[in-house]
Design a protein around this motif. Structure first.
Motif, PDB file in Angstrom:
ATOM      1  N   GLY B 118      19.734  -8.451  15.447  1.00 52.11           N
ATOM      2  CA  GLY B 118      20.718  -7.679  14.703  1.00 52.11           C
ATOM      3  C   GLY B 118      20.193  -7.140  13.377  1.00 52.11           C
ATOM      4  N   ALA B 119      18.870  -7.097  13.231  1.00 49.62           N
ATOM      5  CA  ALA B 119      18.290  -6.544  12.002  1.00 49.62           C
ATOM      6  C   ALA B 119      17.928  -5.074  12.230  1.00 49.62           C
ATOM      7  CB  ALA B 119      17.047  -7.336  11.619  1.00 49.62           C
ATOM      8  N   ALA B 120      17.690  -4.361  11.157  1.00 50.17           N
ATOM      9  CA  ALA B 120      17.384  -2.933  11.255  1.00 50.17           C
ATOM     10  C   ALA B 120      15.984  -2.719  11.813  1.00 50.17           C
ATOM     11  CB  ALA B 120      17.510  -2.277   9.896  1.00 50.17           C
ATOM     12  N   THR B 121      15.839  -1.700  12.673  1.00 50.05           N
ATOM     13  CA  THR B 121      14.513  -1.346  13.175  1.00 50.05           C
ATOM     14  C   THR B 121      13.861  -0.370  12.193  1.00 50.05           C
ATOM     15  OG1 THR B 121      15.417   0.478  14.444  1.00 50.05           O
ATOM     16  CG2 THR B 121      15.220  -1.629  15.569  1.00 50.05           C
ATOM     17  N   MET B 122      12.585  -0.098  12.399  1.00 48.08           N
ATOM     18  CA  MET B 122      11.873   0.779  11.463  1.00 48.08           C
ATOM     19  C   MET B 122      11.180   1.932  12.171  1.00 48.08           C
ATOM     20  SD  MET B 122       9.962  -1.517   8.626  1.00 48.08           S
ATOM     21  CE  MET B 122      10.701  -3.045   8.051  1.00 48.08           C
ATOM     22  N   GLU B 123      11.169   3.071  11.499  1.00 51.30           N
ATOM     23  CA  GLU B 123      10.365   4.206  11.940  1.00 51.30           C
ATOM     24  C   GLU B 123       8.927   3.944  11.511  1.00 51.30           C
ATOM     25  OE1 GLU B 123      11.228   6.756  13.815  1.00 51.30           O
ATOM     26  OE2 GLU B 123      13.222   5.867  13.959  1.00 51.30           O
ATOM     27  N   GLU B 124       8.009   4.749  12.066  1.00 50.71           N
ATOM     28  CA  GLU B 124       6.592   4.433  11.862  1.00 50.71           C
ATOM     29  C   GLU B 124       6.167   4.398  10.393  1.00 50.71           C
ATOM     30  OE1 GLU B 124       3.731   6.219  14.484  1.00 50.71           O
ATOM     31  OE2 GLU B 124       2.158   5.999  12.986  1.00 50.71           O
ATOM     32  N   GLU B 125       6.627   5.375   9.643  1.00 54.30           N
ATOM     33  CA  GLU B 125       6.151   5.460   8.253  1.00 54.30           C
ATOM     34  C   GLU B 125       6.566   4.230   7.442  1.00 54.30           C
ATOM     35  OE1 GLU B 125       6.698   8.870   5.084  1.00 54.30           O
ATOM     36  OE2 GLU B 125       6.553   9.629   7.151  1.00 54.30           O
ATOM     37  N   GLU B 126       7.854   3.906   7.581  1.00 49.90           N
ATOM     38  CA  GLU B 126       8.383   2.739   6.877  1.00 49.90           C
ATOM     39  C   GLU B 126       7.659   1.481   7.339  1.00 49.90           C
ATOM     40  OE1 GLU B 126      12.458   2.054   7.842  1.00 49.90           O
ATOM     41  OE2 GLU B 126      12.764   0.568   6.260  1.00 49.90           O
ATOM     42  N   PHE B 127       7.377   1.427   8.628  1.00 52.54           N
ATOM     43  CA  PHE B 127       6.731   0.247   9.196  1.00 52.54           C
ATOM     44  C   PHE B 127       5.311   0.085   8.648  1.00 52.54           C
ATOM     45  CE2 PHE B 127       4.665  -2.029  12.814  1.00 52.54           C
ATOM     46  CZ  PHE B 127       5.379  -3.206  12.693  1.00 52.54           C
ATOM     47  N   ARG B 128       4.634   1.210   8.480  1.00 54.97           N
ATOM     48  CA  ARG B 128       3.285   1.142   7.894  1.00 54.97           C
ATOM     49  C   ARG B 128       3.333   0.572   6.476  1.00 54.97           C
ATOM     50  NH1 ARG B 128      -1.210   3.880  10.339  1.00 54.97           N
ATOM     51  NH2 ARG B 128      -0.533   4.992  12.203  1.00 54.97           N
ATOM     52  N   ARG B 129       4.343   0.991   5.735  1.00 55.17           N
ATOM     53  CA  ARG B 129       4.495   0.462   4.368  1.00 55.17           C
ATOM     54  C   ARG B 129       4.776  -1.037   4.397  1.00 55.17           C
ATOM     55  NH1 ARG B 129       7.265   5.352   3.312  1.00 55.17           N
ATOM     56  NH2 ARG B 129       9.282   4.352   3.611  1.00 55.17           N
ATOM     57  N   PHE B 130       5.591  -1.448   5.357  1.00 58.85           N
ATOM     58  CA  PHE B 130       5.949  -2.853   5.527  1.00 58.85           C
ATOM     59  C   PHE B 130       4.713  -3.691   5.871  1.00 58.85           C
ATOM     60  CE2 PHE B 130       7.047  -5.829   9.082  1.00 58.85           C
ATOM     61  CZ  PHE B 130       7.772  -6.781   8.393  1.00 58.85           C
ATOM     62  N   LEU B 131       3.802  -3.110   6.673  1.00 52.58           N
ATOM     63  CA  LEU B 131       2.608  -3.841   7.102  1.00 52.58           C
ATOM     64  C   LEU B 131       1.535  -3.922   6.025  1.00 52.58           C
ATOM     65  CD1 LEU B 131       1.857  -2.604  10.740  1.00 52.58           C
ATOM     66  CD2 LEU B 131       2.773  -4.818  10.063  1.00 52.58           C
ATOM     67  N   SER B 132       1.507  -2.905   5.208  1.00 52.66           N
ATOM     68  CA  SER B 132       0.392  -2.731   4.281  1.00 52.66           C
ATOM     69  C   SER B 132       0.007  -3.995   3.485  1.00 52.66           C
ATOM     70  CB  SER B 132       0.716  -1.541   3.380  1.00 52.66           C
ATOM     71  OG  SER B 132      -0.238  -1.428   2.421  1.00 52.66           O
ATOM     72  N   PRO B 133       0.958  -4.669   2.798  1.00 56.06           N
ATOM     73  CA  PRO B 133       0.562  -5.875   2.059  1.00 56.06           C
ATOM     74  C   PRO B 133       0.086  -7.005   2.975  1.00 56.06           C
ATOM     75  CG  PRO B 133       2.958  -5.579   1.985  1.00 56.06           C
ATOM     76  CD  PRO B 133       2.380  -4.343   2.598  1.00 56.06           C
ATOM     77  N   LYS B 134       0.631  -7.053   4.177  1.00 58.97           N
ATOM     78  CA  LYS B 134       0.237  -8.115   5.116  1.00 58.97           C
ATOM     79  C   LYS B 134      -1.207  -7.905   5.569  1.00 58.97           C
ATOM     80  CE  LYS B 134       4.970  -8.180   6.925  1.00 58.97           C
ATOM     81  NZ  LYS B 134       5.527  -9.076   5.912  1.00 58.97           N
ATOM     82  N   ILE B 135      -1.553  -6.632   5.769  1.00 61.00           N
ATOM     83  CA  ILE B 135      -2.916  -6.311   6.183  1.00 61.00           C
ATOM     84  C   ILE B 135      -3.903  -6.650   5.077  1.00 61.00           C
ATOM     85  CG2 ILE B 135      -4.435  -4.353   6.698  1.00 61.00           C
ATOM     86  CD1 ILE B 135      -2.024  -3.112   8.156  1.00 61.00           C
ATOM     87  N   GLU B 136      -3.489  -6.341   3.860  1.00 60.80           N
ATOM     88  CA  GLU B 136      -4.344  -6.639   2.713  1.00 60.80           C
ATOM     89  C   GLU B 136      -4.596  -8.130   2.591  1.00 60.80           C
ATOM     90  OE1 GLU B 136      -3.350  -5.005  -1.386  1.00 60.80           O
ATOM     91  OE2 GLU B 136      -3.172  -3.291  -0.007  1.00 60.80           O
ATOM     92  N   LYS B 137      -3.523  -8.875   2.717  1.00 63.66           N
ATOM     93  CA  LYS B 137      -3.591 -10.336   2.615  1.00 63.66           C
ATOM     94  C   LYS B 137      -4.614 -10.897   3.598  1.00 63.66           C
ATOM     95  CE  LYS B 137      -1.668 -14.296   1.518  1.00 63.66           C
ATOM     96  NZ  LYS B 137      -1.399 -14.692   0.167  1.00 63.66           N
ATOM     97  N   LEU B 138      -4.670 -10.306   4.802  1.00 64.59           N
ATOM     98  CA  LEU B 138      -5.584 -10.793   5.838  1.00 64.59           C
ATOM     99  C   LEU B 138      -6.956 -10.121   5.749  1.00 64.59           C
ATOM    100  CD1 LEU B 138      -3.012 -10.965   8.764  1.00 64.59           C
ATOM    101  CD2 LEU B 138      -4.242 -12.910   7.804  1.00 64.59           C
ATOM    102  N   GLU B 139      -7.154  -9.349   4.676  1.00 61.66           N
ATOM    103  CA  GLU B 139      -8.441  -8.668   4.453  1.00 61.66           C
ATOM    104  C   GLU B 139      -8.885  -7.899   5.688  1.00 61.66           C
ATOM    105  OE1 GLU B 139     -11.316 -11.349   2.733  1.00 61.66           O
ATOM    106  OE2 GLU B 139      -9.807 -12.205   1.379  1.00 61.66           O
ATOM    107  N   MET B 140      -7.931  -7.132   6.238  1.00 63.07           N
ATOM    108  CA  MET B 140      -8.258  -6.322   7.416  1.00 63.07           C
ATOM    109  C   MET B 140      -8.454  -4.869   7.003  1.00 63.07           C
ATOM    110  SD  MET B 140      -5.338  -7.897   9.887  1.00 63.07           S
ATOM    111  CE  MET B 140      -5.917  -7.499  11.513  1.00 63.07           C
ATOM    112  N   ASP B 141      -9.241  -4.160   7.814  1.00 70.37           N
ATOM    113  CA  ASP B 141      -9.466  -2.745   7.584  1.00 70.37           C
ATOM    114  C   ASP B 141      -8.236  -1.978   8.087  1.00 70.37           C
ATOM    115  OD1 ASP B 141     -10.201  -0.109   7.716  1.00 70.37           O
ATOM    116  OD2 ASP B 141     -12.212  -0.518   8.513  1.00 70.37           O
ATOM    117  N   GLY B 142      -7.601  -1.212   7.196  1.00 70.18           N
ATOM    118  CA  GLY B 142      -6.361  -0.511   7.548  1.00 70.18           C
ATOM    119  C   GLY B 142      -6.489   0.381   8.768  1.00 70.18           C
ATOM    120  N   ARG B 143      -7.689   0.855   9.049  1.00 69.42           N
ATOM    121  CA  ARG B 143      -7.876   1.771  10.179  1.00 69.42           C
ATOM    122  C   ARG B 143      -7.624   1.103  11.521  1.00 69.42           C
ATOM    123  NH1 ARG B 143     -13.691   3.976   8.651  1.00 69.42           N
ATOM    124  NH2 ARG B 143     -13.729   1.819   7.983  1.00 69.42           N
ATOM    125  N   PHE B 144      -7.653  -0.231  11.507  1.00 62.41           N
ATOM    126  CA  PHE B 144      -7.521  -0.918  12.794  1.00 62.41           C
ATOM    127  C   PHE B 144      -6.125  -0.725  13.401  1.00 62.41           C
ATOM    128  CE2 PHE B 144      -4.783  -4.097  11.465  1.00 62.41           C
ATOM    129  CZ  PHE B 144      -4.547  -4.992  12.484  1.00 62.41           C
TER     130      PHE B 144
END
Lengths: 477, 256
Positions: B118-144
């Motif tokens: 019952g939570a809100a879904t996300m469009e791609e752009e918003e989802f990328r923003r949501f992922l961004s800090p998580k990717i950084e935390k895991l020291e991953m290359d954003g291109r992946f």
């Protein structure tokens, strides 16, 4: 819910339209050929073309080289002409069509009435042996684009039709090409004048409705110098226990610097789970890049028909011309498909690309057959072919039969092939990320077909993904 | 309680002998459990059975999971339904899905779970923003994100991708199956940090591992040793240390 019930629900285009039909008696003879020609008020040259084709056909043998099990077809037990009665006097506007017909096309998702039309796409609606009419005619005429049924074109633009008809696929090409040339009933005609980029996508929707009727449509698309057109084709048929024959010819011609993109989503009725009924789709599609720098690409999503025998091909005559074939062929239940392409390199620096994705499920058989031929004149010709098969379940089979024939040393020809299975591990992986089985399958299959779907117009690619999803729903697990 | 495994017996369809022979395990929110044991003891099987892997048949016992405040038998839930309720399995061997971009896969997964909860879904752009800090935390290359799911990923990238999925879905119970295998020490630290940052008093983490190494970075509250399909010993983190020094043999001898 038993199996038949499921499959009936599964093919949502399986309904029939109850409409009065005018048809010629069953069977094929010179008389029937003449009657078709008379009915269509054709000029002498066309009757002549038909009769010569018929004479050729009578001498030909049914082809048996494909890896298909085709039950004998009784050509005397078919109707060669069937048309909704009202069509005797063709209504001036599509809005005046028999409401039953309007309802049919609306149900198929192709509303024809002025107010409900799909924007950006002009449609030629072909029902059994006749074209009901085309949408957006006036808009297209403004830029000089001709888009009408081939019967109308014969009357209104006889010079163009006469100049090009049968020049890409001659009647003698093969058994079904000869048959089509003798008895073709209707189909679409497109002419894009010099320098014009067609402002709308053009689309033909083929609907077989009548029982025991062969559909022999004929499509001719001519792109004059420097022009461009995007052409889409869709097909459905009712669910019947008897097999129905569909033997079409499509001819494409591009002159200097012209481009045609031709996309098909084929969803003819494929028969039931036991393999009863369904369409025999025996089609000859060929494009000729006549001019320099011209391009033709075929994209096909073949998801229906009991038997598919179809090889959309490109003859690359003009120097620097390019041909492409992108195909997804899905078979399930007892369907058989033998499909692929021919790329014939004649001009210098010609280039061709073949991407074929075959998916077979249940007891179906899915074959890719291809020919890449480089003639001595085709200096620096290049071809890249990739043929991938995916098997779903254990009883199906997939084969590839690539033939490469190179007669010029400067040519570069590459061929890659792979076979894979949807693995339980892939499914579990996606499921354990919250995706249900259906979604998981559609993601995997969509990924497998991605390179081909990318070449489809957006609304077609969405439809294609849904179609594969629906077909595979019951094949796994 | 969040998970209650009661006397679970499980086998594969084509094996006669059970792989799990009466496992009992209770897990409460806020706890970290480590499941250890020699190869072939059944530790991976336990996590797969909890996640609903179709290869395993449960012949006896139940798995109960806390759904809306009540402990419920989840035997009839499909794997995707278990995930939607908040169970996450980080895989030992993440699978490649050619032609499907990682971002598309992650978003489909996230939206499927959100829709159920019952939570809100996300469009791609918003989802990328949501992922961004998580990717950084895991020291991953954003291109992946734009590469195909796990295709051509290194072992370390695959495991990081699993933790990213966990971070995305925010499960109440995370089962991490051999997350440490195939990781060099730097990647191990990054992954451990990632897991630690996701720990809360509302969720529980189960680490399935062969080695003590991972437990240096993610501290368990409980350690269980599985042998021949049974938990033969449970203890606190000192048990892991002892195993590191003495191996499994002494425990197995005691058991026999």
């Amino acid at each position: 819910m038993d199996d038949t019930q499921f499959h009936q629900d599964n093919y949502k285009y399986g309904f029939t339209t109850d409409i009065e039909v005018e048809e010629f008696p069953k069977g094929l003879s010179e008389d029937i050929v003449r009657r078709i020609s008379t009915k269509k008020e054709e000029p002498e040259w066309l009757l002549d073309f038909r009769l010569k084709s018929f004479a050729l056909w009578k001498k030909m043998e049914h082809p048996d080289w494909a890896k298909l099990n085709i039950p004998p077809i009784d050509f005397e037990d078919l109707y060669y002409y069937a048309a909704p009665k009202q069509q005797a006097e063709k209504p001036k506007s599509l809005d005046d069509l028999d409401p039953e017909l309007l309802k049919t096309f609306e149900k198929l998702g192709i509303p024809l009435q002025e107010q409900k039309r799909i924007s950006g796409v002009a449609v030629d609606a072909v029902f059994d042996s006749v074209s009901l009419g085309t949408t957006y005619k006036e808009e297209l005429e403004k830029v000089g684009v001709i888009f009408c049924s081939i019967s109308e074109a014969v009357k209104d633009y006889p010079e163009i039709v006469k100049k090009y008809l049968g020049t890409v696929v001659p009647a003698a090409d093969n058994y079904y090409a000869a048959l089509n040339s003798a008895v073709f009933s209707d189909g679409s005609f497109v002419y894009i004048p010099k320098g014009v980029t067609c402002p709308l996508d053009l689309s033909t929707y083929f609907r077989i409705n009548a029982k025991e009727t062969g559909q022999f449509e004929r499509t001719l698309v001519v792109a004059d110098e420097g022009s461009y057109v995007n052409y889409l084709e869709g097909c459905t048929a009712p669910q019947r226990d008897e097999n129905q024959l569909h033997a079409a010819i499509v001819e494409l011609i591009t002159l200097d610097n012209a481009e045609i993109k031709y996309s098909t989503v084929q969803n003819w009725y494929a028969g039931n789970k036991e393999g009863m009924g369904g369409i025999y789709n025996f089609v000859t599609k060929r494009g000729q890049c006549r001019g320099v720098n011209s391009k033709i690409s075929w994209t096909q999503v073949e998801a229906g028909s009991a038997i598919t025998w179809k090889y959309p091909s490109c003859v690359l005559l003009g120097d620097n011309s390019q041909g492409a074939f992108y195909s997804v062929a899905l078979t399930n239940n007892k369907m058989q498909a033998d499909t692929g392409t021919k790329m014939i390199h004649i001009g210098k620096n010609t280039k061709s690309t073949i991407i074929s994705k075959g998916i077979s499920a249940e007891q179906s058989e899915n074959n890719y057959r291809g020919l890449v031929k480089v003639m001595p004149s085709a200096t620096n010709a290049r071809n890249y072919s990739q043929c991938d098969s995916m098997l779903v379940g254990g009883e199906c089979s997939a084969n590839t039969f690539p033939t490469i024939d190179v007669k010029n040393k400067t040519a570069t020809v590459e061929h890659e092939a792979s076979t894979s299975r949807i693995s339980e591990e892939q499914l579990f992986y996606l499921q354990s990320r919250g995706l249900d089985m259906e979604k998981a399958i559609s993601l995997i299959v969509g990924g497998f077909c991605d390179e081909v779907f990318k070449t489809l117009p957006l609304e077609f690619s969405v439809e294609a993904v849904k179609l594969l999803e629906m077909k595979l729903e019951n094949s796994i697990g | 309680m969040i998970l209650n495994v009661k006397n679970i017996h499980a086998k594969t369809e084509d094996s006669n002998e059970a792989i799990l022979k009466g496992i009992n395990l209770q897990i409460n929110p806020g706890e970290v459990h480590a499941i250890m044991g020699p190869n072939g003891s059944g530790k991976s099987t336990l996590s797969k059975v909890i996640a609903g892997h179709p290869d395993y048949e449960v012949s006896e016992g139940t798995v109960e999971f806390n759904i809306n405040g009540e402990m419920k038998d989840i035997a009839d839930l499909e794997p995707d339904e278990r995930t939607k309720e908040g169970i996450f399995l980080g895989m030992q061997y993440p699978v490649e899905i050619p032609g499907v971009s990682n971002i598309n896969f992650l978003r489909e997964s996230y939206n499927a779970v959100c829709t159920h909860q019952g939570a809100a879904t996300m469009e791609e752009e918003e989802f990328r923003r949501f992922l961004s800090p998580k990717i950084e935390k895991l020291e991953m290359d954003g291109r992946f994100l734009d590469r195909d799911v796990n295709s051509g990923f290194s072992g370390g990238e695959k495991k990081k991708n699993e933790i990213l999925q966990m971070a995305t879905l925010n499960p109440r119970l995370a089962l991490l199956d051999e997350t440490d295998s195939g990781l060099d020490i730097d990647a191990l630290k990054v992954v451990a940090n990632g897991v630690n940052s996701l720990k809360s008093k509302f969720n529980a983490i189960v680490l399935v591992t062969h080695y003590q190494r991972l437990l240096d970075y993610i501290e368990p509250d409980f350690v269980h040793v599985i042998y021949k399909g049974q938990i033969i010993k449970s203890g606190d983190k000192s048990l892991a240390k002892e195993l590191e020094e003495r191996g499994y043999d002494w425990l197995i001898k005691d058991y026999q």
